[in-house]
Design a protein around this motif. Sequence first.
Motif, PDB file in Angstrom:
ATOM      1  N   LEU A   1       0.847  -1.198   0.000  1.00 34.46           N
ATOM      2  CA  LEU A   1       0.000   0.000   0.000  1.00 34.46           C
ATOM      3  C   LEU A   1       0.880   1.245   0.000  1.00 34.46           C
ATOM      4  O   LEU A   1       0.579   2.249  -0.658  1.00 34.46           O
ATOM      5  N   TYR A   2       1.990   1.185   0.743  1.00 35.68           N
ATOM      6  CA  TYR A   2       2.868   2.355   0.868  1.00 35.68           C
ATOM      7  C   TYR A   2       3.529   2.680  -0.466  1.00 35.68           C
ATOM      8  O   TYR A   2       3.442   3.814  -0.954  1.00 35.68           O
ATOM      9  N   SER A   3       4.162   1.668  -1.082  1.00 40.05           N
ATOM     10  CA  SER A   3       4.849   1.956  -2.353  1.00 40.05           C
ATOM     11  C   SER A   3       3.841   2.381  -3.415  1.00 40.05           C
ATOM     12  O   SER A   3       4.104   3.285  -4.211  1.00 40.05           O
ATOM     13  N   ALA A   4       2.658   1.748  -3.408  1.00 38.94           N
ATOM     14  CA  ALA A   4       1.639   2.103  -4.402  1.00 38.94           C
ATOM     15  C   ALA A   4       1.171   3.538  -4.211  1.00 38.94           C
ATOM     16  O   ALA A   4       1.019   4.298  -5.178  1.00 38.94           O
ATOM     17  N   THR A   5       0.946   3.930  -2.974  1.00 40.90           N
ATOM     18  CA  THR A   5       0.478   5.290  -2.704  1.00 40.90           C
ATOM     19  C   THR A   5       1.565   6.309  -3.032  1.00 40.90           C
ATOM     20  O   THR A   5       1.279   7.367  -3.592  1.00 40.90           O
ATOM     21  N   LEU A   6       2.807   5.985  -2.704  1.00 45.53           N
ATOM     22  CA  LEU A   6       3.890   6.920  -3.022  1.00 45.53           C
ATOM     23  C   LEU A   6       4.014   7.091  -4.533  1.00 45.53           C
ATOM     24  O   LEU A   6       4.245   8.202  -5.028  1.00 45.53           O
ATOM     25  N   ALA A   7       3.829   5.985  -5.266  1.00 46.47           N
ATOM     26  CA  ALA A   7       3.855   6.085  -6.731  1.00 46.47           C
ATOM     27  C   ALA A   7       2.708   6.959  -7.221  1.00 46.47           C
ATOM     28  O   ALA A   7       2.889   7.847  -8.057  1.00 46.47           O
ATOM     29  N   GLU A   8       1.536   6.726  -6.681  1.00 51.02           N
ATOM     30  CA  GLU A   8       0.359   7.494  -7.087  1.00 51.02           C
ATOM     31  C   GLU A   8       0.543   8.985  -6.837  1.00 51.02           C
ATOM     32  O   GLU A   8       0.159   9.824  -7.645  1.00 51.02           O
ATOM     33  N   LEU A   9       1.145   9.312  -5.696  1.00 54.94           N
ATOM     34  CA  LEU A   9       1.304  10.721  -5.342  1.00 54.94           C
ATOM     35  C   LEU A   9       2.551  11.348  -5.964  1.00 54.94           C
ATOM     36  O   LEU A   9       2.789  12.541  -5.795  1.00 54.94           O
ATOM     37  N   GLY A  10       3.331  10.514  -6.627  1.00 57.07           N
ATOM     38  CA  GLY A  10       4.568  11.058  -7.199  1.00 57.07           C
ATOM     39  C   GLY A  10       5.563  11.455  -6.124  1.00 57.07           C
ATOM     40  O   GLY A  10       6.376  12.362  -6.315  1.00 57.07           O
ATOM     41  N   ALA A  11       5.503  10.770  -4.983  1.00 55.66           N
ATOM     42  CA  ALA A  11       6.468  11.050  -3.914  1.00 55.66           C
ATOM     43  C   ALA A  11       7.722  10.222  -4.166  1.00 55.66           C
ATOM     44  O   ALA A  11       7.713   9.291  -4.968  1.00 55.66           O
ATOM     45  N   VAL A  12       8.798  10.552  -3.474  1.00 56.71           N
ATOM     46  CA  VAL A  12      10.028   9.787  -3.627  1.00 56.71           C
ATOM     47  C   VAL A  12      10.069   8.730  -2.527  1.00 56.71           C
ATOM     48  O   VAL A  12       9.955   9.057  -1.344  1.00 56.71           O
ATOM     49  N   GLN A  13      10.176   7.483  -2.914  1.00 55.25           N
ATOM     50  CA  GLN A  13      10.265   6.420  -1.917  1.00 55.25           C
ATOM     51  C   GLN A  13      11.699   6.273  -1.461  1.00 55.25           C
ATOM     52  O   GLN A  13      12.602   6.084  -2.282  1.00 55.25           O
ATOM     53  N   ILE A  14      11.915   6.366  -0.161  1.00 48.92           N
ATOM     54  CA  ILE A  14      13.263   6.179   0.404  1.00 48.92           C
ATOM     55  C   ILE A  14      13.240   4.845   1.137  1.00 48.92           C
ATOM     56  O   ILE A  14      12.646   4.724   2.213  1.00 48.92           O
ATOM     57  N   SER A  15      13.866   3.851   0.555  1.00 50.45           N
ATOM     58  CA  SER A  15      13.804   2.505   1.136  1.00 50.45           C
ATOM     59  C   SER A  15      14.884   2.285   2.166  1.00 50.45           C
ATOM     60  O   SER A  15      16.055   2.560   1.909  1.00 50.45           O
TER      61      SER A  15
END
Lengths: 479, 517
Positions: B186-200
């Motif tokens: 859910l987190y990676s999908a939402t970050l993709a949707e919002l165009g946020a940068v995922q910091i793993s």
Amino acid sequence: MSVLQQISPNVRNTKPSECTVLLRRSSQIKEELRRGVRRAYEKVIDVYWGDSHQTGVKPLSFVRQVLAACVYPELINSDKLPVDVKQRAQSLLRECARGSVGSCTAAAGVPEIVHRISEFIMKRDGGAPSYPENIYISPGSQWSLMNILKVLVNSEASPRTGVLTPVPCYPVTNLSITALGAVVVPYYLSEGQGQGWQLQVHELHQALESAKETCNPTALYVINPGNPSGHIQRRKSIQEVIQFASEKRLFLLADEVYQDCIHGEKSEFVSYKRVLAEMGPPFSDTVELASFHSVSKGIMGECGLRSGYVELVNVDPAVMKHIHILFSKDGCAPVLGQIALDLMMNPPQPGDPSHPLYHMETQHIRTTWVHNVKRVCEVINSLPGFCCQPTEGGSFLLPRLYLPPKAIQKAQEVGMQPDMFYCVKLLEEAGVLVSPGCEYGQKPGTHYIRFCITTPEDIREEFLKRLTSFHVQFMKDFS
Amino acid sequence: MSQEAVNGVPSRGKVLTMDNMNPNLKRIEYAVRGVLVQRAMQIEKELNEGVKKPFKEVIKANIGDAHAMGQKPITFFRQVLALCMYPELLDDNMFPEDAKKRARRILKACGGQSIGAYSASQGIECIRQDVAHYIERRDGGIPSNPDNIYLSTGASDAIVTMLKLLVCGEGRDRTGVMISIPQYPLYSATLAELGAVQISYYLDEENCWSLDVKELRRALNAARQHCNPRVLCIINPGNPTGQVQSRQCIEDVIRFAKEEHLFLMADEVYQDNVYAEGCKFHSFKKVLFEMGPEYSSTMEMASFHSTSKCYMGECGFRGGYMEVINLDPEVKFQLTKLVSVRLCPPVPGQALLDLVVNPPQPSEPSYATFMKERTAVLAALAEKARLTEETFNTVPGITCNPVQGAMYTFPRITLPQKAIDKAKVCSTHANHHNLLTCLDHFMSKCICPQEEGQVPDMYYCIRLLEEEGICLVPGSGFGQRKGTFHFRMTILPPTEKLKVVLQKIRDFHLRFTQEFS
């Protein structure tokens, strides 16, 4: 310094409801009355929302019995409920994983329920085909509208995506559009004399023209039956809108949640989908359409269950795959809401044990609402400075206020829109909560109030009594 | 309209196409309900139609859906909810007094005394008060303000709302959000949707998937080059890994978040699912306040909980809440605006949440049954967690960390190189959308030319589904260190069935390894 000083500008830029203050005051007053503080009235009549249960309309027995049996299946083995209720609950539970309404369902909804929705739609639309794979159940219709908007709106595009919406319009849709970083492009509905509101295509052209420089119009949102306007589009009007959308390359968003709220005697709801199908190719094969419906309105009035659906037509299959992922990520719609949707579309039939009661309850609700509209319009039209157009559908009336200049001036002095000023005083002095026209958009210099007319009879009468007495006094005070 | 027309004519001429649709949405993947699950449903359908397969049923161990796996609902909860649904039953002696009392109280708080009326967007006030009291009791008396509680449509809704609020900025200034690898997608999908940068940030598989602040720091420093890190998400107990963070670890994370000026999002939906000896759930809020006012009065945080997990497992009700701490009033105002777009959370879910935070007390008639049911569910889960870890660790090529909590196991699988080579997917994008067309290739044992998106654990899971009827989620759906492979399996099937499933996976793994040796 707060880490959250910086928040999404899309969120920041959404206009808060004009009515936050009004609603807060209403909560305060309700609380005071609960605690026994003396006021000129014992109870607030809250006709702000399109929420019939809240005003005292009873839920349908059959619906609630089936839902209760689904929640607590021991009821199926008891003698508390009619046979057809038990059978329906049993059959619905068989469609839930391991017979529990607590299980997740497929992302689009319980497949058998989705299938029955497509059958309902086909029946409603005179046989025009409806395919289950194009239907998604969601927690309320606004949820699926938001998802479709998400697909349409590219918040980083320049120029920004534009969505045409009516004036007056249900404000949550406009809020959703701006929250996504898109632009609302208003088109004015026309208030005909004695004919109610209408959607005129030249207004659509005008809106599109005005948007040319500011955004990239991509979608056209219509509400039919209208909210707050209460008009029902004729076939011809729907055809014109479809032709316009086709010509101007707009994705059509048809919000039809009030399709079950028809009170005009000769009025008939016909869906955008049906008209589109009947228009035949090329329109029927090409115009992209999303239609929305819900259990929140009409005789069901189950707003709190949060259940609605979208049917998609002519959408690119590659795009559909992404729409599917979007709905998947959201998780499924509440199962009780999905069941309520099914019950709405498949009520008891003549011959079923529950049918007589069901028929009686629904008839009672419908005739009360027809009377409500007639009676309230009559009373309002008899008052000075007040005019109520006939409506054909929807849950509301939107009478126009002709406020005396002194009232308008006073409103300006206290920094309020004149119709908001009227509503605030109506709440304080008469304990009646309605919403002002400024909440929905209106032509400058015009003022309206909106209130729900899907109420029980006694509430209607009390409402009229208080409104009449307040209005007469108000007009006198500011003459 | 022709079938073809309804399913779409060729792209040319369409208003909404792959080219102009929201580009962020094209990056979203959600493996938990992805293509493999769709194939599983298709197989189920075939089984129902009488098609012969090497197995009699499909076991969907992909999704954390307890009831679907046979877990029984809590009687008391369902009694109260039935009474709320159909209040005429309040006159019936089929229901205990304490259930009726709860139902009456809930109905009184609903508009028109109906569970079908809209509630306030933030949720029914007396339920928020009950949630606040629950939090206070849980956290040893640390005060909780009902105004800081937002009821939501499952925890997911609140998580997405918070992220929507927080993500902003352009280019190098774009909001960066820290999330674990592996993570609940859910987190990676939402970050993709919002165009946020995922910091793993990587959890440490060698150490029971623990979180090391050094790794947080590494990830953050690297991220500062290309984005503006503002949020740290942590799932505790973890999904898919099941690790329960130690108190010390939580303190370290809080300290880190404060130093680096990050907003903390604590996903605690599995807070009752703790099994391992020596493990205990510590809420982030409790630890925060116990660290003293220097932290508790400044640290900005949101914690999330839900009715979908724990011992209730009521996913279908979509009940949940978030508690926000130290939010700027201006920001809270914005949050309230955002939340109003949803109108209100499902009222039955709100009612259920009220019961979860306000369960039967020792003096009440339903207490004994309630405790018996609750204990049974949690004990069964604990046993299944132990059994799973034990069984998988007997399989050469599978290593399984202890399932300390939550509902899943995320074992590491060693795949023979030949299998890895075989699993080259002829897909033009890594999210497996063309997978179904490639299934034929897999099944016919031909080798596709290599493109992007090697997904060997997906191939493993496809084979397992087709041969044994067991549906899992490949580790690639959650994120994992490059070159490692995993799968996520739920521990939810009833113990006897779980034993069979574990056995079948064991046998499959050995066969699979043999085939590609």
